[in-house]
Design a protein around this motif. Structure first.
Motif, mmCIF file in Angstrom:
data_model
loop_
_atom_site.group_PDB
_atom_site.id
_atom_site.type_symbol
_atom_site.label_atom_id
_atom_site.label_comp_id
_atom_site.label_asym_id
_atom_site.label_seq_id
_atom_site.Cartn_x
_atom_site.Cartn_y
_atom_site.Cartn_z
ATOM 1 N N ARG A 286 0.295 17.419 4.402
ATOM 2 C CA ARG A 286 -0.907 16.643 4.085
ATOM 3 C C ARG A 286 -0.844 16.228 2.631
ATOM 4 N N SER A 287 -1.514 15.124 2.297
ATOM 5 C CA SER A 287 -1.434 14.644 0.919
ATOM 6 C C SER A 287 -2.485 13.576 0.659
ATOM 7 N N ALA A 288 -2.577 13.205 -0.624
ATOM 8 C CA ALA A 288 -3.298 11.994 -0.996
ATOM 9 C C ALA A 288 -2.499 10.801 -0.488
ATOM 10 N N SER A 289 -3.081 9.625 -0.567
ATOM 11 C CA SER A 289 -2.437 8.450 0.015
ATOM 12 C C SER A 289 -1.131 8.088 -0.687
ATOM 13 N N PRO A 290 -0.055 7.893 0.095
ATOM 14 C CA PRO A 290 1.204 7.404 -0.475
ATOM 15 C C PRO A 290 1.269 5.876 -0.508
ATOM 16 N N PHE B 68 2.365 -1.883 -6.427
ATOM 17 C CA PHE B 68 2.939 -1.323 -5.199
ATOM 18 C C PHE B 68 4.390 -0.878 -5.419
ATOM 19 N N LYS B 69 4.653 0.400 -5.147
ATOM 20 C CA LYS B 69 6.012 0.937 -5.297
ATOM 21 C C LYS B 69 6.385 1.904 -4.174
ATOM 22 N N SER B 70 5.606 1.922 -3.095
ATOM 23 C CA SER B 70 5.800 2.923 -2.032
ATOM 24 C C SER B 70 6.845 2.458 -1.023
ATOM 25 N N SER B 71 8.088 2.454 -1.449
ATOM 26 C CA SER B 71 9.165 1.883 -0.631
ATOM 27 C C SER B 71 9.438 2.689 0.636
ATOM 28 N N TYR B 72 9.406 4.012 0.549
ATOM 29 C CA TYR B 72 9.704 4.830 1.734
ATOM 30 C C TYR B 72 8.600 4.685 2.777
ATOM 31 N N TYR B 73 7.353 4.727 2.329
ATOM 32 C CA TYR B 73 6.221 4.640 3.247
ATOM 33 C C TYR B 73 6.239 3.318 4.005
ATOM 34 N N LEU C 148 8.609 3.302 6.839
ATOM 35 C CA LEU C 148 8.053 3.978 8.008
ATOM 36 C C LEU C 148 7.056 3.072 8.733
ATOM 37 N N PHE C 149 6.228 2.406 7.968
ATOM 38 C CA PHE C 149 5.221 1.514 8.553
ATOM 39 C C PHE C 149 5.883 0.378 9.327
ATOM 40 N N ASP C 150 6.869 -0.241 8.729
ATOM 41 C CA ASP C 150 7.545 -1.378 9.375
ATOM 42 C C ASP C 150 8.295 -0.967 10.636
ATOM 43 N N SER C 151 8.673 0.306 10.702
ATOM 44 C CA SER C 151 9.390 0.781 11.894
ATOM 45 C C SER C 151 8.455 1.413 12.925
ATOM 46 N N GLY C 152 7.161 1.260 12.725
ATOM 47 C CA GLY C 152 6.201 1.756 13.708
ATOM 48 C C GLY C 152 5.963 3.251 13.645
ATOM 49 N N ARG C 153 6.265 3.865 12.490
ATOM 50 C CA ARG C 153 6.126 5.318 12.356
ATOM 51 C C ARG C 153 4.840 5.733 11.641
ATOM 52 N N VAL C 154 3.998 4.759 11.313
ATOM 53 C CA VAL C 154 2.695 5.031 10.698
ATOM 54 C C VAL C 154 1.604 4.588 11.668
ATOM 55 N N ALA D 13 3.161 10.552 -4.280
ATOM 56 C CA ALA D 13 3.058 10.990 -2.893
ATOM 57 C C ALA D 13 4.202 10.416 -2.063
ATOM 58 N N ASP D 14 4.534 9.149 -2.299
ATOM 59 C CA ASP D 14 5.617 8.502 -1.544
ATOM 60 C C ASP D 14 6.948 9.209 -1.776
ATOM 61 N N GLN D 15 7.225 9.570 -3.018
ATOM 62 C CA GLN D 15 8.479 10.268 -3.319
ATOM 63 C C GLN D 15 8.512 11.650 -2.674
ATOM 64 N N LEU D 16 7.374 12.340 -2.632
ATOM 65 C CA LEU D 16 7.311 13.649 -1.983
ATOM 66 C C LEU D 16 7.449 13.521 -0.475
ATOM 67 N N VAL D 17 6.879 12.478 0.086
ATOM 68 C CA VAL D 17 6.996 12.214 1.523
ATOM 69 C C VAL D 17 8.465 11.975 1.885
ATOM 70 N N GLN D 18 9.151 11.211 1.057
ATOM 71 C CA GLN D 18 10.566 10.962 1.298
ATOM 72 C C GLN D 18 11.378 12.249 1.165
ATOM 73 N N GLY D 19 11.056 13.046 0.155
ATOM 74 C CA GLY D 19 11.782 14.303 -0.039
ATOM 75 C C GLY D 19 11.598 15.262 1.121
ATOM 76 N N ALA D 20 10.442 15.223 1.767
ATOM 77 C CA ALA D 20 10.182 16.094 2.918
ATOM 78 C C ALA D 20 10.705 15.495 4.215
ATOM 79 N N ARG D 21 11.251 14.287 4.136
ATOM 80 C CA ARG D 21 11.813 13.581 5.300
ATOM 81 C C ARG D 21 10.768 13.403 6.408
ATOM 82 N N ILE D 22 9.585 13.033 5.990
ATOM 83 C CA ILE D 22 8.513 12.760 6.949
ATOM 84 C C ILE D 22 8.961 11.634 7.876
#
Length: 395
Positions: A194-198, A240-245, A248-254, A209-218
């Motif tokens: 769980r986290s604040a918004s990435p 805007f710098k949330s490249s990993y998030y 995920l969004f573009d691939s239907g994972r959000v 948050a985005d970097q931590l999400v990537q590090g956890a391989r969400i």
């Protein structure tokens, strides 16, 4: 938001000024509301002060924004912690409600809000839409009268909270982003985060948050706060710098659920359970992230629901919820037991009552919480098989 938190100073100063506010001698202040009965501690005094204005807009969650600057109220003798009566031109009237800088009232209760970082005052119902409840419209005239000087001052002092949006004020990226692996009950390590918004950078936390999400391989995300249009709008902003998030969004994972803040509403349950059903049908094995804007309340409710489903105890669920208050406000049971208890009572206890369908969350056993979570999911439309899949994904 305030640029700097000095919790101890704010708290001490608020109490030091309590006597002055009770006598009505001090003008101007700043902070929010609580739910402690202090009618015997502060003697309210009537005051013939009033300010007039109109409703200019309604916020996303139905709060009525007025054309009355917060500073005008303070300059005219209103103080945070005063009791005020608010009357609208359509006849809707709120008698002797608190004037706070935060949502320090119980669910369903009204307040006049002077939110940190906002220029104008707003009239709100906590976890409710005052525009619908009061039949209000833009342009309705409004009169605010000071009716009980200092009546709610102790609650304001007790509950007043603010946090910094500067990374340097926090000990780690994880604390700043309110990011953590949830490990209670039968939830497996590395399964639920769980986290604040990435993606929403309104509090300067998205990149961290985005970097931590990537590090956890969400691999899957439940976005409780935003719609697809909201997410697309964030990508167009200069910061805007949330490249990993976004990958995920573009691939239907959000899964964007765009939940309102009233966790007890039928609409909240319908949207949430629909999102969890979709999550179950994806049958993925990778780590799951739950987030809203701050990762505190909507994310707190959903985390509590999943924790209860996975056999966590009342103490474990409360402990995880209150980590957000430690991260944002440095509040712990050891440092400030009174504030800690008020937050638990007003927030996570109320959430657990809704999840379990009971009137007293503190007496719930692990089995009672688990059964309550299952009933909640089933009543929202989840099947036995979908619930089984969710459990399997988190184990």
């Amino acid at each position: 938001m305030f640029n700097k938190i000095v919790m101890a100073v704010l708290f001490a100063a608020a109490f030091a000024l309590c006597g002055a506010c009770a006598s009505g001698s001090r003008v101007g202040a700043d902070s929010s509301v609580g739910s402690v009965n202090v009618s015997e501690t502060v003697a309210p005094k009537a005051a013939a002060k009033e300010v007039k204005g109109v409703i200019t807009s309604f916020e996303k969650y139905g709060h009525a924004v007025l054309n009355i600057p917060i500073q005008d109220l303070l300059s005219n003798g209103f103080e945070l912690g005063d009791g005020v009566t608010v009357e609208f031109s359509n006849g809707y009237r709120l008698k002797d409600i608190p004037f706070y800088n935060g949502y320090y009232v119980k669910k369903g209760e009204p307040l006049l809000r002077a939110y940190p970082g906002h220029k104008f005052a707003a009239v709100c119902i906590n976890y409710g839409k005052i525009n619908e409840i009061g039949g209000l419209k833009e342009g309705n005239a409004c009169t605010i009268r000071l009716t009980s000087k200092g009546r709610y001052f102790r609650e304001q002092a007790l509950n007043s909270l603010s946090y910094s949006d500067n990374r340097s004020d926090y000990e780690s990226d994880e604390v700043f982003a309110n990011f953590r692996n949830v490990k209670v009950g039968d939830i497996g390590a590395g399964k639920l985060y769980r986290s604040a918004s990435p993606i929403d950078n309104s509090h300067s936390r998205a990149l961290y948050a985005d970097q931590l999400v990537q590090g956890a391989r969400i691999s899957l995300v439940l976005n409780l706060a935003d719609s697809r249009n909201d997410i697309n709008r964030y990508t167009e902003k200069d910061d805007f710098k949330s490249s990993y998030y976004i990958r995920l969004f573009d691939s239907g994972r959000v899964l964007p659920l765009s939940l309102a803040v009233d966790f007890s509403s039928s609409d909240f349950k319908t949207k949430l359970v629909d999102g969890l059903r979709k999550l179950a049908d994806m049958n993925a094995s990778g780590p799951i992230l739950v987030h809203c804007t701050e990762g505190k309340d909507r994310a707190g409710f959903v985390s509590a629901l999943l924790e209860a489903l996975m056999g966590a105890s009342y103490e474990e669920i409360v402990g995880d919820y209150m980590l957000s208050y430690k991260n944002y406000y440095s509040i712990t049971k050891e440092k400030d037991s009174q504030k800690y208890a008020v937050i638990v009572s007003n927030n996570i206890d109320e959430m657990l009552k809704v999840i379990a369908g009971v009137s007293d969350a503190k007496n719930l056993s692990r089995e009672g919480l688990r059964n309550g979570a299952m009933r909640y999911l089933k009543s929202g439309g989840a099947t036995e098989e979908q619930i089984r899949k969710i459990v399997s994904m988190l184990t």
